[in-house]
Motif scaffolding. Structure first.
Motif, mmCIF file in Angstrom:
data_model
loop_
_atom_site.group_PDB
_atom_site.id
_atom_site.type_symbol
_atom_site.label_atom_id
_atom_site.label_comp_id
_atom_site.label_asym_id
_atom_site.label_seq_id
_atom_site.Cartn_x
_atom_site.Cartn_y
_atom_site.Cartn_z
ATOM 1 N N GLY A 243 0.863 -1.075 -0.034
ATOM 2 C CA GLY A 243 0.057 0.009 -0.121
ATOM 3 C C GLY A 243 0.671 1.200 0.014
ATOM 4 O O GLY A 243 1.518 1.523 1.152
ATOM 5 N N HIS A 244 0.796 1.763 -1.156
ATOM 6 C CA HIS A 244 1.400 3.251 -1.005
ATOM 7 C C HIS A 244 0.521 4.194 -2.012
ATOM 8 O O HIS A 244 -0.152 3.923 -2.824
ATOM 9 N N THR A 245 0.941 5.559 -1.908
ATOM 10 C CA THR A 245 0.163 6.632 -2.511
ATOM 11 C C THR A 245 0.573 6.314 -4.198
ATOM 12 O O THR A 245 1.817 6.206 -4.490
ATOM 13 N N VAL A 246 -0.373 6.324 -4.976
ATOM 14 C CA VAL A 246 0.022 6.317 -6.525
ATOM 15 C C VAL A 246 0.355 7.752 -6.931
ATOM 16 O O VAL A 246 -0.480 8.641 -6.538
ATOM 17 N N ASP A 247 1.556 7.646 -7.477
ATOM 18 C CA ASP A 247 2.194 9.005 -7.994
ATOM 19 C C ASP A 247 2.719 8.763 -9.250
ATOM 20 O O ASP A 247 3.695 7.955 -9.419
ATOM 21 N N PHE A 248 2.116 9.158 -10.338
ATOM 22 C CA PHE A 248 2.501 8.853 -11.579
ATOM 23 C C PHE A 248 4.030 9.646 -11.841
ATOM 24 O O PHE A 248 4.816 9.221 -12.573
ATOM 25 N N ARG A 249 4.345 10.760 -11.152
ATOM 26 C CA ARG A 249 5.820 11.147 -11.194
ATOM 27 C C ARG A 249 6.708 10.122 -10.787
ATOM 28 O O ARG A 249 7.660 9.944 -11.277
ATOM 29 N N ARG A 250 6.330 9.705 -9.750
ATOM 30 C CA ARG A 250 7.329 8.588 -9.173
ATOM 31 C C ARG A 250 7.368 7.520 -10.215
ATOM 32 O O ARG A 250 8.555 6.748 -10.522
ATOM 33 N N LEU A 251 6.216 7.044 -10.891
ATOM 34 C CA LEU A 251 6.536 6.084 -11.773
ATOM 35 C C LEU A 251 7.309 6.657 -13.067
ATOM 36 O O LEU A 251 8.003 5.755 -13.514
#
Length: 416
Positions: A243-251
């Protein structure tokens, strides 16, 4: 030939059907639950191998049974979720018949009730509950021709990275499925392109509380304290990898090429809308709004929850955001697979009653349809945001069971 009779037939033995059955059992209302496969089959065979529940075990369950083998903050894997519903059905001896497919429901002629045609014969029921859930028929736009030289599949058919053909993968869809699959593929070493549209991106946890808790205390499950949310916007939250926050920049910073919306395909070249930055900013706005509301709630109620200033930090833009890709050549990028994580559509063709709008969507109020005796359960927004979630459909089922009890009283009065 004698036709079997009962008061209520429930079609589907997933979370909605099992919840409905529990309430009818408690009320002593005769009923049958019909399931064409196994209990909670979609958790087993129509999801990828690493899927977990989107909420922690303390929340994604029914009120009367806790998980006995996972910690409250764990996101249970899909097989454990399927077993949970089997255990729940056994707990109150739910009258489930598996391996029975409902092929047609039609109104009785000249009397109340319905004829339920199944693969094992006919049943006459006074009421029918359609509890087949929101994930009925995979839906994706026919943008890329079948002869484009790539394998195309819906997210419900994806299992794991090893099952895909060699080459890069284009994942289309920025909801929970799309972002989880894209991250898993990237971690496996694949080159991944992820096409996203407008989305709702909340924090997975904030100030030592999971987002499902914040949904509850901030009134967002019931949607009575917030401005109406946009319809058909992807919900970017997951329990993947603990469980972690979805972050498209991190992807993007871990090597996924994040794209705007996929709009067209011509001669093997995918056209991408120039909307990536706008979509990310809209997701940021929703994310920061939750943090702001949470901080206000903590201050207003004097709750001792640790501050989390680092949650306000937004990751730097990766190259795919500062210099967005607006066209993807499938051959040049060596893309062998396109996974469409674009949701599902309804199929109620078996329910041949006057309970639908012109576009085929159910016409109902809180699950009570325009056709007397027909009910819907487990659909998105049936009552509120929680309706298609595990805990929410249990309470919707209680409401519908109460309505069935009231209708039975009317029937009994008419027959005296």
């Amino acid at each position: 030939m004698t036709v079997e009779t009962t008061d209520t037939v429930i079609v589907g033995a997933g979370q909605a059907g099992i919840a409905m059955s529990e309430h009818l059992v408690q009320m002593g209302i005769p009923h049958i639950v019909l399931e064409k496969d196994r209990i909670a089959e979609r958790w087993r065979s129509q999801r990828w191998d690493s899927l977990v529940a989107n909420g922690p075990a303390w929340h994604d369950r029914f009120p009367n049974l806790e998980f006995d083998d996972v910690t409250p903050e764990t996101f249970p894997p899909k097989e454990r979720m399927a077993r949970y519903f089997e255990e729940y059905a056994r707990m109150f001896d739910a009258p489930v018949r598996t391996g029975v497919e409902v092929t047609r429901v039609r109104k009785c002629e000249g009397k109340p009730g319905f004829i339920v045609s199944t693969s094992k014969g006919e049943i006459e029921a006074q009421r029918v509950v359609a509890a087949t859930g929101p994930f009925q028929v995979p839906s994706f736009p026919r943008i890329v021709p079948e002869d484009a030289g790539v394998t195309q599949l819906h997210s419900s058919a994806y299992r794991n990275p090893e099952s895909l053909p060699e080459g890069a993968v284009l994942v289309v869809g920025g909801g929970a499925s799309g972002c989880q699959i894209a991250e898993e593929l990237r971690r496996s070493g694949r080159e991944v392109f992820l096409s996203i549209g407008e989305h709702y991106r909340p924090p997975r946890r904030y100030r030592n509380r999971d987002y499902v808790w914040w949904l509850g205390v901030l009134g967002k499950w019931d949607e009575i304290k917030t401005t109406p949310k946009k319809k058909h916007v992807a919900f970017a939250v997951s329990g993947y990898d603990g469980g972690h926050t979805v972050d498209f920049r991190r992807l993007g910073n871990m090597g996924v090429t994040v794209l705007g919306m996929t709009t067209a395909c011509d001669n093997g070249v995918i056209t991408i809308a120039d909307d990536l930055r706008a979509n990310l900013l809209e997701g940021d706005r929703a994310y920061l709004d939750v943090l702001r509301e949470a901080d206000d709630y903590v201050a207003r109620n004097g709750i001792n929850l640790p501050p989390e200033p680092e949650a306000w930090n937004i990751e730097p833009d990766p190259a795919c955001v500062t210099d967005p890709v607006l066209a993807v050549d499938l051959a040049k990028e060596n893309i062998g697979t396109i996974i469409w994580a674009t949701g599902f559509k309804f199929d109620f063709s078996w329910l041949q009653v006057d309970a639908f709008n012109d576009d085929g969507t159910p016409f109902h109020k809180r699950g009570i349809s325009a056709q007397n005796g027909i009910y819907f359960l487990g659909l998105p927004e049936l009552t509120n945001r929680a309706s298609s979630f595990i805990y929410g459909c249990w309470y919707d089922a209680k409401y519908l069971a109460t309505h069935i009890g009231v209708q039975r009283n009317y029937d009994a009065y008419e027959n005296t």
